[in-house]
Write a protein that holds these residues in place. Structure first.
Motif, PDB file in Angstrom:
ATOM      1  N   TYR A  35       0.822  -1.202   0.000  1.00 53.38           N
ATOM      2  CA  TYR A  35       0.000   0.000   0.000  1.00 53.38           C
ATOM      3  C   TYR A  35       0.863   1.262   0.000  1.00 53.38           C
ATOM      4  CZ  TYR A  35      -3.414   3.463   1.691  1.00 53.38           C
ATOM      5  OH  TYR A  35      -4.216   4.572   1.839  1.00 53.38           O
ATOM      6  N   ASN A  36       0.570   2.156  -0.956  1.00 52.01           N
ATOM      7  CA  ASN A  36       1.269   3.442  -1.104  1.00 52.01           C
ATOM      8  C   ASN A  36       2.723   3.307  -1.516  1.00 52.01           C
ATOM      9  OD1 ASN A  36      -0.683   5.376  -0.796  1.00 52.01           O
ATOM     10  ND2 ASN A  36      -0.359   5.680   1.398  1.00 52.01           N
ATOM     11  N   ASN A  37       3.113   2.155  -2.044  1.00 47.19           N
ATOM     12  CA  ASN A  37       4.513   1.952  -2.429  1.00 47.19           C
ATOM     13  C   ASN A  37       4.617   1.396  -3.861  1.00 47.19           C
ATOM     14  OD1 ASN A  37       6.173   2.598   0.033  1.00 47.19           O
ATOM     15  ND2 ASN A  37       4.776   1.080   0.910  1.00 47.19           N
ATOM     16  N   PRO A  38       4.380   2.210  -4.882  1.00 48.30           N
ATOM     17  CA  PRO A  38       4.471   1.735  -6.268  1.00 48.30           C
ATOM     18  C   PRO A  38       5.841   1.180  -6.631  1.00 48.30           C
ATOM     19  CG  PRO A  38       3.360   3.860  -6.174  1.00 48.30           C
ATOM     20  CD  PRO A  38       3.913   3.608  -4.809  1.00 48.30           C
ATOM     21  N   GLY A  39       6.873   1.662  -5.955  1.00 49.06           N
ATOM     22  CA  GLY A  39       8.218   1.168  -6.241  1.00 49.06           C
ATOM     23  C   GLY A  39       8.391  -0.310  -5.940  1.00 49.06           C
ATOM     24  N   ASP A  40       7.462  -0.905  -5.172  1.00 52.77           N
ATOM     25  CA  ASP A  40       7.533  -2.329  -4.863  1.00 52.77           C
ATOM     26  C   ASP A  40       6.946  -3.199  -5.975  1.00 52.77           C
ATOM     27  OD1 ASP A  40       8.718  -1.878  -2.414  1.00 52.77           O
ATOM     28  OD2 ASP A  40       6.818  -1.864  -1.313  1.00 52.77           O
ATOM     29  N   CYS A  41       6.305  -2.599  -6.950  1.00 51.48           N
ATOM     30  CA  CYS A  41       5.657  -3.373  -8.011  1.00 51.48           C
ATOM     31  C   CYS A  41       6.677  -3.919  -9.008  1.00 51.48           C
ATOM     32  CB  CYS A  41       4.655  -2.507  -8.759  1.00 51.48           C
ATOM     33  SG  CYS A  41       3.171  -2.111  -7.806  1.00 51.48           S
ATOM     34  N   ALA A  42       6.455  -5.144  -9.440  1.00 50.94           N
ATOM     35  CA  ALA A  42       7.287  -5.734 -10.496  1.00 50.94           C
ATOM     36  C   ALA A  42       7.027  -5.008 -11.802  1.00 50.94           C
ATOM     37  CB  ALA A  42       6.968  -7.219 -10.638  1.00 50.94           C
ATOM     38  N   SER A  43       7.974  -5.111 -12.737  1.00 48.38           N
ATOM     39  CA  SER A  43       7.845  -4.355 -13.979  1.00 48.38           C
ATOM     40  C   SER A  43       8.468  -5.112 -15.143  1.00 48.38           C
ATOM     41  CB  SER A  43       8.526  -2.990 -13.841  1.00 48.38           C
ATOM     42  OG  SER A  43       9.941  -3.114 -13.953  1.00 48.38           O
ATOM     43  N   GLN A  44       8.549  -4.439 -16.272  1.00 45.95           N
ATOM     44  CA  GLN A  44       9.197  -5.014 -17.453  1.00 45.95           C
ATOM     45  C   GLN A  44      10.719  -5.075 -17.274  1.00 45.95           C
ATOM     46  OE1 GLN A  44       8.170  -1.910 -17.059  1.00 45.95           O
ATOM     47  NE2 GLN A  44       8.607  -0.572 -18.806  1.00 45.95           N
TER      48      GLN A  44
ATOM     49  N   ASP B 287       6.850 -13.372 -18.565  1.00 46.84           N
ATOM     50  CA  ASP B 287       5.924 -14.146 -17.742  1.00 46.84           C
ATOM     51  C   ASP B 287       6.364 -14.151 -16.277  1.00 46.84           C
ATOM     52  OD1 ASP B 287       3.520 -15.778 -17.657  1.00 46.84           O
ATOM     53  OD2 ASP B 287       4.841 -17.447 -17.144  1.00 46.84           O
ATOM     54  N   LEU B 288       7.642 -13.901 -16.022  1.00 47.23           N
ATOM     55  CA  LEU B 288       8.107 -13.822 -14.634  1.00 47.23           C
ATOM     56  C   LEU B 288       7.392 -12.701 -13.886  1.00 47.23           C
ATOM     57  CD1 LEU B 288      11.958 -14.306 -15.199  1.00 47.23           C
ATOM     58  CD2 LEU B 288      10.329 -15.993 -14.319  1.00 47.23           C
ATOM     59  N   THR B 289       7.212 -11.569 -14.549  1.00 46.94           N
ATOM     60  CA  THR B 289       6.511 -10.464 -13.905  1.00 46.94           C
ATOM     61  C   THR B 289       5.022 -10.758 -13.784  1.00 46.94           C
ATOM     62  OG1 THR B 289       8.137  -8.803 -14.550  1.00 46.94           O
ATOM     63  CG2 THR B 289       5.899  -8.020 -14.169  1.00 46.94           C
ATOM     64  N   THR B 290       4.444 -11.393 -14.813  1.00 41.95           N
ATOM     65  CA  THR B 290       3.037 -11.791 -14.721  1.00 41.95           C
ATOM     66  C   THR B 290       2.821 -12.739 -13.546  1.00 41.95           C
ATOM     67  OG1 THR B 290       2.689 -11.505 -17.100  1.00 41.95           O
ATOM     68  CG2 THR B 290       1.164 -12.962 -15.945  1.00 41.95           C
ATOM     69  N   GLN B 291       3.748 -13.671 -13.366  1.00 40.94           N
ATOM     70  CA  GLN B 291       3.651 -14.599 -12.240  1.00 40.94           C
ATOM     71  C   GLN B 291       3.781 -13.863 -10.908  1.00 40.94           C
ATOM     72  OE1 GLN B 291       6.566 -17.699 -12.831  1.00 40.94           O
ATOM     73  NE2 GLN B 291       5.804 -18.188 -14.885  1.00 40.94           N
ATOM     74  N   TRP B 292       4.614 -12.839 -10.866  1.00 39.53           N
ATOM     75  CA  TRP B 292       4.776 -12.065  -9.631  1.00 39.53           C
ATOM     76  C   TRP B 292       3.444 -11.455  -9.224  1.00 39.53           C
ATOM     77  CZ3 TRP B 292       3.907  -7.260  -7.712  1.00 39.53           C
ATOM     78  CH2 TRP B 292       4.566  -6.911  -6.529  1.00 39.53           C
ATOM     79  N   TYR B 293       2.742 -10.871 -10.187  1.00 37.30           N
ATOM     80  CA  TYR B 293       1.449 -10.272  -9.853  1.00 37.30           C
ATOM     81  C   TYR B 293       0.433 -11.329  -9.438  1.00 37.30           C
ATOM     82  CZ  TYR B 293       2.946  -5.641 -11.177  1.00 37.30           C
ATOM     83  OH  TYR B 293       3.602  -4.435 -11.201  1.00 37.30           O
TER      84      TYR B 293
END
Length: 449
Positions: free
Chosen positions: A272-281, A294-300
């Protein structure tokens, strides 16, 4: 950022004048219903998208091709111009833009279609580069965008709000903080927030904010900027405007941004409130290797923890039929350009790259739940600007390769585009060579054989 102006070849008809009068009173007919009666900001999967009248430059090229016997290419360009695409509004007084938007809304009503409108007048736009301009200050912009919204009125419309405005914040621009570029990030967010409020106050607009593309800003960065830009009060965000990234990457990228927005706005979520923690390309995926995405898709999939993605997006497919141009062909004979030149060319590959192609035709039937539409936002055939060494988009070793008639002096070479062998038209001007190549290379093909 290249843009499409509102100036187009138009056919005047009594019905058009009547429609203008209806629009002015807010009673303009809405596609699919007799009248807009309740707020509906969702883009219908059955929406018919508006085909604007062709530009006079496009018509002239088509006529010239036909006169010289090139009927096949004339037919290709005719098909391209008969395809739904956006109308750009880039300048003018509030009264002028109100009338221009109102006129486009009336023309769309005559087609029983939904127009795609691009608002492109934010202060400090395009980092004051090829498409420099825009309103002078926040107050001027608020007046302009309020008039734009008034022109939309109660009709159904898709609004693409300020391309590059969140991808290139003022602090990302050279000259930031100087007297020649007195724009701030705080002002930019306030301007976007104001525009979202003004447009969403209209009952039938689908407003999308700048989400950049899958080869640029990370998921976390764009999530943070979109939230500061009030994306949760809009329909969603758009991707790939005036760029060339492939649809599969853009679809993943858009889904991940929507997932990240869901995660970081859920008070019960650990991120919560931490976009920097999100996985990305960029991690755990590798941006340049789609097989890793797909590694990032799996993370989500493993980290949503009950958060539900609901932010929609659209993709600009006007020029991505062949994907991005890595410029590697210029390393080989006969060009023989060095690795450093290739690297510079690749960095400038957003600017009128050769070997580009029209992509998927515009449609609201995408088969992807959060993907509202494939659109042609960037006007096919219009120049990104005078892509040259002076503007930083081109590099070239003329001692390794040149042609007769090319400039031989430093001043001439600095304003020349060696990839096309000419001086490119200004941003927004018709680029006939590029227009024809986009149509010829279209993927899928424009005309069936």
């Amino acid at each position: 950022m290249p843009f499409r102006t509102h100036h187009r070849a138009r056919t005047r008809r009594p019905a058009l004048l009547a429609a203008l009068a209806l629009t002015a009173t807010g009673l303009c007919a809405v596609p699919g219903s007799a009248q807009a009666s309740a707020a509906d900001h969702t883009l219908s999967t059955h929406a018919r998208l508006f085909v604007p009248p062709p530009t006079s430059a496009a018509v002239s090229q088509i006529i010239q091709l036909a006169k010289t016997g090139d009927v096949a290419d004339a037919a290709l360009l005719t098909k391209m111009e008969a395809t739904p695409q956006a109308v750009w509004f880039t300048s003018g007084t509030p009264d002028q833009v109100r009338q221009q938007v109102r006129q486009t809304m009336a023309e769309a009503t005559l087609e029983s279609a939904v127009p795609v409108l691009v608002a492109y007048d934010i202060p400090g736009r395009d980092c004051a580069q090829y498409s420099a301009g825009g309103a002078l200050d926040p107050a001027s912009y608020e007046a302009w965008i309020s008039a734009f919204a008034a022109g939309v009125g109660n009709g159904h419309a898709v609004v693409i709000l300020e391309p590059d405005a969140l991808g290139n914040l003022p602090s990302n621009c050279g000259g930031f903080g100087s007297s020649s570029y007195p724009f701030t990030d705080a002002d930019r967010y306030a301007e976007i927030d104001y525009a979202v409020s003004a447009l969403e106050a209209k009952p039938n607009t689908s407003v999308y904010l700048d989400g950049t593309h899958s080869g640029w800003q990370s998921v976390g960065t764009m999530t943070q900027r979109l939230l500061l830009g009030d994306v949760q009060q809009a329909q969603g965000f758009y991707l790939n405007v005036s760029n060339y990234q492939p649809d599969n990457e853009l679809t993943d990228y858009g889904q991940w941004i929507s997932d990240c927005i869901a995660i970081v706005t859920d008070p019960s979520h650990w991120a919560y409130n931490n976009p920097g923690d999100c996985a990305s390309q960029y991690y755990p995926a590798t941006q340049g290797d789609f097989s890793t995405w797909d590694l990032t898709t799996q993370w989500y999939a493993a980290n949503m923890d009950g958060a539900v993605s609901s932010t929609h997006f659209v993709i600009d497919t006007s020029r991505n039929g062949n994907g991005p141009n890595a410029m590697s062909e210029y390393a080989a004979a006969p060009y023989n350009q060095s690795a450093s030149v290739i690297s510079s060319l690749s960095s400038g590959s957003w600017c009128n790259p050769p070997n580009s192609a029209l992509g998927l035709r515009p449609t609201t039937q995408t088969g992807v739940p959060l993907l509202d539409a494939y659109l042609w936002v960037k006007t096919p055939g219009q120049s990104d600007g005078q892509c040259d060494a002076a503007g930083g988009a081109r590099a070239w070793d003329y001692s390794a390769y040149t042609q007769a008639g090319w400039p031989t002096d430093a001043a001439g070479q600095s304003q020349f585009d060696p990839l096309w062998g000419l001086t490119d038209p200004a941003a927004g001007a018709w680029f006939p060579q590029q227009a024809l190549q986009l149509a010829q290379e279209a993927n899928p093909p424009l005309l069936r054989h």
